[in-house]
Design a protein around this motif. Structure first.
Motif, short mmCIF file in Angstrom:
data_model
loop_
_atom_site.label_atom_id
_atom_site.label_comp_id
_atom_site.label_asym_id
_atom_site.label_seq_id
_atom_site.Cartn_x
_atom_site.Cartn_y
_atom_site.Cartn_z
N ARG B 145 0.62 -1.03 -0.03
CA ARG B 145 0.41 0.10 -0.22
C ARG B 145 0.64 1.31 0.33
O ARG B 145 0.59 2.32 -0.82
CB ARG B 145 -0.98 0.31 1.25
CG ARG B 145 -2.14 1.43 1.09
CD ARG B 145 -2.52 1.10 2.90
NE ARG B 145 -3.54 2.17 2.93
CZ ARG B 145 -2.39 2.98 3.55
NH1 ARG B 145 -2.16 3.77 3.80
NH2 ARG B 145 -4.16 4.26 3.41
N ARG B 228 4.07 20.07 -0.02
CA ARG B 228 2.38 19.43 0.28
C ARG B 228 2.91 17.67 0.20
O ARG B 228 3.02 17.16 -0.68
CB ARG B 228 1.37 19.54 -0.85
CG ARG B 228 0.15 18.78 -0.66
CD ARG B 228 -0.74 19.21 0.45
NE ARG B 228 -2.16 19.06 0.82
CZ ARG B 228 -2.48 18.03 1.39
NH1 ARG B 228 -1.55 17.23 2.57
NH2 ARG B 228 -3.62 17.71 1.62
N LYS B 229 2.75 17.37 1.75
CA LYS B 229 2.84 16.15 2.28
C LYS B 229 1.19 15.15 2.74
O LYS B 229 0.31 15.99 3.20
CB LYS B 229 3.55 15.88 4.00
CG LYS B 229 3.55 14.64 3.77
CD LYS B 229 5.00 14.84 4.98
CE LYS B 229 5.01 13.13 5.46
NZ LYS B 229 6.10 13.20 6.51
N VAL B 230 1.07 13.91 2.23
CA VAL B 230 -0.32 13.98 2.48
C VAL B 230 -0.20 12.78 3.43
O VAL B 230 0.99 11.44 2.70
CB VAL B 230 -0.89 12.80 1.22
CG1 VAL B 230 -2.71 11.90 1.37
CG2 VAL B 230 -0.61 13.99 0.16
N ARG B 231 -0.54 12.28 4.43
CA ARG B 231 -0.46 11.10 4.89
C ARG B 231 -1.35 10.45 5.65
O ARG B 231 -2.60 11.25 6.30
CB ARG B 231 1.08 11.66 6.07
CG ARG B 231 0.81 13.27 6.54
CD ARG B 231 2.07 13.33 7.33
NE ARG B 231 2.07 15.27 7.99
CZ ARG B 231 2.85 15.13 8.81
NH1 ARG B 231 3.82 14.90 9.13
NH2 ARG B 231 3.05 16.93 8.88
N ASP B 232 -1.34 9.52 6.41
CA ASP B 232 -2.57 8.45 7.24
C ASP B 232 -2.44 9.69 8.56
O ASP B 232 -3.56 9.61 8.68
CB ASP B 232 -2.18 7.38 7.73
CG ASP B 232 -2.41 6.56 6.03
OD1 ASP B 232 -2.91 6.74 5.50
OD2 ASP B 232 -0.86 5.41 5.82
N PHE B 238 5.47 9.02 7.47
CA PHE B 238 5.63 8.55 6.05
C PHE B 238 5.38 9.78 5.36
O PHE B 238 3.60 8.82 5.61
CB PHE B 238 6.65 7.76 5.51
CG PHE B 238 7.99 7.14 6.46
CD1 PHE B 238 9.03 7.92 6.64
CD2 PHE B 238 7.47 5.96 8.04
CE1 PHE B 238 9.94 7.73 7.86
CE2 PHE B 238 7.97 6.20 8.47
CZ PHE B 238 9.99 6.64 8.48
N VAL B 240 2.26 9.43 2.44
CA VAL B 240 1.38 8.78 1.37
C VAL B 240 1.91 8.82 -0.11
O VAL B 240 2.54 8.45 -0.55
CB VAL B 240 0.65 8.59 1.88
CG1 VAL B 240 -0.69 7.23 0.33
CG2 VAL B 240 -0.18 7.98 2.83
N PHE B 307 -4.48 3.43 -6.00
CA PHE B 307 -5.56 4.49 -5.35
C PHE B 307 -4.34 5.58 -5.10
O PHE B 307 -4.22 6.98 -5.38
CB PHE B 307 -5.78 4.57 -3.41
CG PHE B 307 -4.93 4.17 -3.14
CD1 PHE B 307 -4.34 3.64 -2.55
CD2 PHE B 307 -4.32 5.83 -2.02
CE1 PHE B 307 -3.34 3.14 -1.62
CE2 PHE B 307 -3.17 5.39 -1.21
CZ PHE B 307 -2.58 4.26 -1.10
N PRO B 310 -4.41 8.23 -9.07
CA PRO B 310 -5.47 9.94 -8.53
C PRO B 310 -5.42 10.81 -7.68
O PRO B 310 -5.35 11.66 -7.50
CB PRO B 310 -7.13 9.38 -8.08
CG PRO B 310 -6.63 7.91 -7.93
CD PRO B 310 -5.47 7.64 -8.79
N LEU B 311 -4.65 10.02 -7.05
CA LEU B 311 -4.48 11.28 -4.93
C LEU B 311 -3.09 12.29 -5.52
O LEU B 311 -3.03 13.15 -4.97
CB LEU B 311 -3.55 9.99 -4.04
CG LEU B 311 -2.91 10.80 -2.71
CD1 LEU B 311 -4.37 11.40 -2.26
CD2 LEU B 311 -2.54 9.72 -1.70
N ASN B 314 -4.91 14.86 -8.43
CA ASN B 314 -5.10 15.28 -7.10
C ASN B 314 -4.43 17.18 -6.82
O ASN B 314 -4.57 17.68 -6.43
CB ASN B 314 -6.69 14.66 -6.45
CG ASN B 314 -7.64 14.46 -6.85
OD1 ASN B 314 -7.66 14.15 -7.75
ND2 ASN B 314 -7.98 13.18 -5.58
N VAL B 315 -3.10 15.79 -5.86
CA VAL B 315 -2.75 17.02 -5.24
C VAL B 315 -1.70 17.57 -6.00
O VAL B 315 -1.19 19.18 -6.14
CB VAL B 315 -1.31 16.07 -4.08
CG1 VAL B 315 -0.73 16.99 -3.42
CG2 VAL B 315 -2.27 14.82 -3.31
N ARG B 318 -3.71 20.87 -7.14
CA ARG B 318 -4.12 20.82 -6.31
C ARG B 318 -3.27 22.28 -5.86
O ARG B 318 -3.37 22.99 -6.03
CB ARG B 318 -4.50 20.42 -4.69
CG ARG B 318 -5.05 21.89 -3.51
CD ARG B 318 -5.93 22.93 -3.85
NE ARG B 318 -6.76 22.56 -4.65
CZ ARG B 318 -7.71 23.57 -4.97
NH1 ARG B 318 -7.31 24.72 -4.96
NH2 ARG B 318 -8.87 22.96 -6.02
#
Lengths: 696, 338
Positions: B145, B228-232, B238, B240, B307, B310-311, B314-315, B318
């Protein structure tokens, strides 16, 4: 000598051992260093199913510093145990990956670790099955589920009622395996002297641990002393005896030396229990006004080959809402997996995620406000048993929570509110937890200096038990709490029930009150004179607890969540979490708030973060450390508030208190998931709600 | 634990000499990753050469940019006024990584050379081609993942975990290296390799080579940049996926841009296809999406990380849209997260 003091119960007494803890003087299990101490490091199976063919113990005992290497081939024999998990190193069978198959004892921890790494073990591996499926052919109905409840219940004709219902919700929810991660991992220092065994252990119950360990080693319980004054969290994982403590005692016996064994964080993902994953189907039938006509809740769960642990997932559904026709059921499958066990609110936590999500779905289907929907289905008596509630203030919690949260005027339309680049929504769920009380003993002593000592083998696992028992004793003795010292966590003290089932305050509090009352009576009889050698009285609550009249005793609560979901990334964050609870009398508002807030934080974590990932190829929980298994940081929950409604319930115990350790987690995950639906229009039925389930 | 020798040489030259010709030697910086890996048995150096006292902890302005000593702690780097003013993208990326305590220990060079957090790499009871070449890659069919969607190979789908390295890859940083063969510079991107059939090699550094500094050239449009950091989890997790981007827009047209991606590949991934698509294009969300698609055309997600495509799209859209806003883009000070 008696003085009248202001009531201490209800006051915000500071944690009596707080200074000891923050200055590092409080001694935890690992911090004991008896003479001749050696270090034990376990070896874990690297196959999920099979047999151990050989262990080259001779090679490692030749290494400098190694004292002993033990496997089933040379391990001391233990007496047969009801719980096969505790038959440590007694057979060649491997029942799950990570099971202890050997242990090395050495002069230093470093040496023991290196020898454990080098110990060569040969296996005959067999194909394993680690996948929980509802349609697994080996699913069966257990006789009973955890805490002694029947596996299945049924009233009326739920199938016919569902078929006839004008509104039907039929949904399947999934919760993942989750692991307890108290700050202090499990640790034991085991010291044999002659026929006696002393265990410094991190445990939720010294008395129960002694009763379990002693017969394994063929001893009467008096020969075992368990000492555990401070415990750095447990959440259930330190409730029952586990393989590590048995292994420590066994290694010490074999090596003829005191032995220290510390479970690593990684090992905790195999040998100290976890919450079973669940698959739950909930069916709700209702009229168009949202009044329930049928409730069916079925749960599918796993356990290990070694031990049947059946989580009581659907039991809260037997308590929550009125409906004439209803059924609950549990099905279990035994897999080649580690043994599941207690994790904060076993049963209620996963079960109420499903039920309270389904209630939210019903509210949407009926077009009724979810607070109002719950109020409409409030039962007059406990729905399945018909027993009267000793007290039930769910409705008051819902209304008070709605008022404090600002629920009024909520637009139910999903995906209709944004704040910056965030979709925002709110959700509510109810919570419940049973009121248990178990027999305990306690002693109360007065010395000529007018100081009192109360002794009880209770456990303070960070909850504040020592503090609130001080308050309870002070009131019973009618003195100020500074004159009372409470000793806990030692089998040399009067035996007590374990810290579990949110029953500590009720169980130990009853014993402490009765011991203090007995002491005061004795003092009265003597005209208030304290003899030079002091005066002591004891109490045993077995009879009192056994004879309590039948009532449905439960705590209730309501949690409200506001959630923001990033429009671009699907990242969901809880912006606000507010809970209101009705749990009898609150003994200490500071420690109580910590319990509620801690429980809600764990519920938020269950909703958004926690998941133990089963690796199907290897058969173990893969993400076995805190970098991979996420628990929340302070930034994950910026605003969490807990309130309570005082209840005056005469049917509980001398304190009038219900348990508060677990109810905070119950319902919270559903409140968050319901808020995510309100924010996004996406109904996530499998936890945790991570961004991959929301990103579009 | 496995015995090892610990050396603390007096200068860089002796450090390189101490490690030269000894493939089982490792340089020790802050130790926030290496020591963990030694505890896990993943890293088994026989010699630790501690370079924390001899690595430069200076941050200097050179004619063309900043020269950052290899021993600068991550926390100091992000707090440095020069860095915050001249290279806010770098400061932001560093602050998005790890925790305050770890940033106080970790060094710039160590951050670049940290290893993947792939769960199989970190578990010595399981196969992993990066840890044990030829043993296999269970991540491809197992839990991937959090792993790569770009540039991976059948041998390895690991991701590089650094946030700082993503910013440096966007900023065309130069890594200064001292080695047995002398001094050289390695450009970013280019320090980190793609796995190919040698996933055990994270970087192009030769054995014994020591990073001494990182040079970050001046970027005229650095003020219009974002990490821009995307994370859980809201903190201490770390990426995503992450995006480091800088945009130079004039008259509604993209004159220049820098885009690097994290959490998607074995190396910090410079989005060259997206950059090429953007240069000279209109600064509109439609063009940004087209650029993202150009980059994603090179991706090959696996079933459990599909996923991320698309993530990432989007990021990217944006982040670039925010950067292109003429008035709306009001950059604030880099903020520290706990």
């Amino acid at each position: 000598m008696k003085t009248e003091a202001r009531p201490s119960v209800g006051a915000a007494l500071e944690r009596v051992e707080g200074v000891e803890k923050v200055t590092g003087r409080a001694r935890y299990a690992y911090e004991n260093f008896p003479d001749e101490l050696a270090y034990a490091v376990p070896v874990q199976a690297t196959v999920a199913r099979g047999t151990v063919l050989a262990a080259d113990v001779d090679a490692v005992v030749r290494l400098p510093g190694v004292i002993a290497a033990v496997w089933h081939g040379n391990a001391p024999r233990l007496a047969p145990a009801d719980n096969a998990e505790l038959a440590v190193l007694q057979s060649d069978r491997v029942s799950y990956r990570g099971q202890y198959v050997a242990v090395v004892v050495a002069e230093t921890l470093q040496c023991a670790r290196e020898a454990a790494r080098l110990l060569r073990i040969d296996y005959d591996a067999e194909p394993h099955d680690v996948e929980l499926r509802a349609d697994h052919p080996e699913m069966y109905r257990p006789d009973r589920v955890n805490a002694g409840y029947p596996a299945d219940t049924e009233l009326g004709d739920p199938d016919a009622a569902l078929a006839a219902a004008p509104v039907l919700v039929d949904a399947t929810y999934r919760t993942p395996a989750e692991h307890n991660n108290p700050m202090e991992p499990h640790a034991t220092v085991a010291v044999w002297s002659g026929d006696g065994l002393t265990l410094h252990d991190s445990t939720q119950g010294v008395s129960a641990l002694r009763e379990t360990i002693a017969p394994l080693f063929g001893m009467p319980p008096e020969n075992v002393r368990v000492i555990s004054p401070h415990v750095g969290g447990g959440f259930g994982s330190k409730g029952a005896a586990l393989p590590p403590v048995v292994l420590a005692a066994l290694a010490a016996k074999h090596a003829g030396r005191p032995v220290k064994l510390a479970v690593t964080r990684q090992q905790m993902f195999a040998v100290t229990g976890y919450r079973t994953p669940t698959i739950q189907r909930v069916r709700l039938g209702a009229d168009t006004g949202g009044r329930l006509t049928a409730i069916v809740h079925e749960a599918f769960e796993q356990s290990s080959r070694l031990r049947e642990f059946a989580e009581q997932t659907t039991t809260p559904t037997r308590v929550m809402y009125a409906a004439p026709d209803r059924r609950t059921a549990h099905r279990l499958v035994r897999l080649d997996v580690p043994t599941p066990a207690w994790m904060r609110a076993p049963g209620e936590a996963p079960g109420m995620f499903a039920l309270e999500s389904a209630m939210d779905e019903l509210a949407v289907a009926c077009g009724i406000d979810p607070v109002e929907l719950r109020i409409r289905n409030e039962p007059a008596a406990e729905p399945e048993s018909g027993l009267p509630f000793s007290s039930r203030n769910l409705v008051a919690c819902l209304r008070e929570g709605a008022r404090r949260f600002g629920w009024a005027g909520r637009d139910p339309t999903p995906a209709a509110r944004t704040r910056g680049r965030m979709l925002v929504g709110t959700g509510v769920a109810a919570s419940t937890y049973p009121v248990y009380r178990r027999p305990s003993r306690a002693s109360a002593r007065c010395d000529p200096d007018d100081r009192f000592t109360v002794r009880i083998a209770a456990a303070d696992i960070g909850t504040g038990a020592r503090t609130i028992l001080t308050q309870v004793a002070a009131d019973a003795l009618r003195v100020t709490p500074d004159r009372v010292r409470v000793e806990v966590g030692d089998t040399a003290l009067p035996a007590a029930s374990l810290a579990g089932g949110s029953a500590g305050t009720a169980s130990w509090g009853t014993a402490v009150v009765r011991a203090c009352e007995a002491l005061l009576e004795e003092l009265d009889r003597r005209g208030g004179d304290v003899p030079a050698e002091g005066l002591e009285a004891t109490a045993d609550t077995a009879e009192e607890v056994g004879e309590q009249p039948e009532y449905a005793r439960h705590a209730f609560g309501a949690q409200f969540a506001e959630v923001g979901v990033d429009l671009d990334t699907g990242e969901a964050r809880v912006l606000r979490l507010l809970g209101v609870f009705a749990a009898g009398r609150i003994v200490n508002p500071v420690t109580a708030r910590s319990q509620f807030v801690g429980g809600m934080t764990m519920g938020m974590s269950m909703a958004l973060l926690e998941e133990s990932v089963m690796d199907h190829e290897f058969g173990d929980y893969l993400n076995h450390d805190l970098a991979q298994y996420h628990v929340p940081t302070a930034m994950d929950l910026p605003d969490v508030q807990a309130y309570w409604i005082e209840e005056d319930d005469p049917h509980l115990n001398p304190l009038g208190a219900k348990g508060i350790g677990e109810i905070g987690i119950v319902g919270t995950a559903a409140a968050v998931a319901n808020a995510v639906h309100h924010a996004t229009g996406v109904r996530v039925r499998d936890l945790p709600i991570r961004l991959d389930k929301l990103v579009r | 634990m496995r015995p090892f020798t610990y050396e603390r040489p007096a200068d860089v030259r002796s450090a390189v000499a101490a490690a030269a010709g000894r493939p089982d030697a490792a340089y020790l910086g802050g130790g926030t990753n290496l020591v963990d890996l030694m505890r896990l048995g993943v890293a088994t150096p026989r010699t630790l050469v501690d370079v924390t006292r001899i690595s430069s902890r200076a941050i200097e302005e050179t004619g063309g940019g900043l020269l950052i000593g290899a021993g600068v702690r991550n926390g100091d780097l992000a707090a440095d006024p020069l860095v915050r003013r001249a290279q806010p993208l770098l400061a932001r990326a560093v602050l998005e990584g790890a925790s305050g305590q770890i940033r106080n220990m970790a060094t710039v060079a160590g951050n670049l050379l940290q290893r993947t957090r792939c769960p199989y790499f970190q578990d010595v009871t399981k196969p992993c081609n990066k840890r044990l070449p030829g043993s296999g890659c269970p991540a491809r069919t197992g839990d991937h993942r959090n792993l790569a969607i770009l540039g991976h190979s059948e041998h390895c789908v690991a991701t590089h975990p650094s946030d700082m390295a993503v910013a440096l890859a966007a900023l065309d940083a130069l890594v200064h290296v001292e080695g047995p063969g002398g001094a050289r510079t390695v450009p970013m991107p280019g320090l980190h390799r793609l796995p190919g059939d040698e996933p055990d090699r994270d970087t192009v550094l030769a054995p014994g080579e020591l990073i001494t500094a990182v040079e970050v050239p001046h970027l005229p449009f650095a003020a219009r940049s974002r990490y821009r950091k995307v994370r859980d989890r809201a903190s201490f997790a770390f990426a995503v996926v992450s995006v480091a981007a800088a945009l130079d827009v004039a008259g509604g047209v993209v004159r220049d841009c820098r885009i690097a991606l994290g959490g998607v590949a074995h190396a910090p991934w410079r989005a060259e296809a997206a950059e090429a698509a953007l240069r000279g294009a209109a600064a509109t969300p439609e063009e940004f999406a087209r650029a993202a698609d150009a980059e994603l055309a090179r991706s090959s997600p696996l079933p459990r990380n599909a996923f991320k495509a698309p993530l990432l799209r989007n990021v990217l859209v944006r982040t670039l849209t925010d950067l292109a806003e003429p008035a709306g883009f009001a950059e604030s000070e880099p903020v520290e997260t706990p």
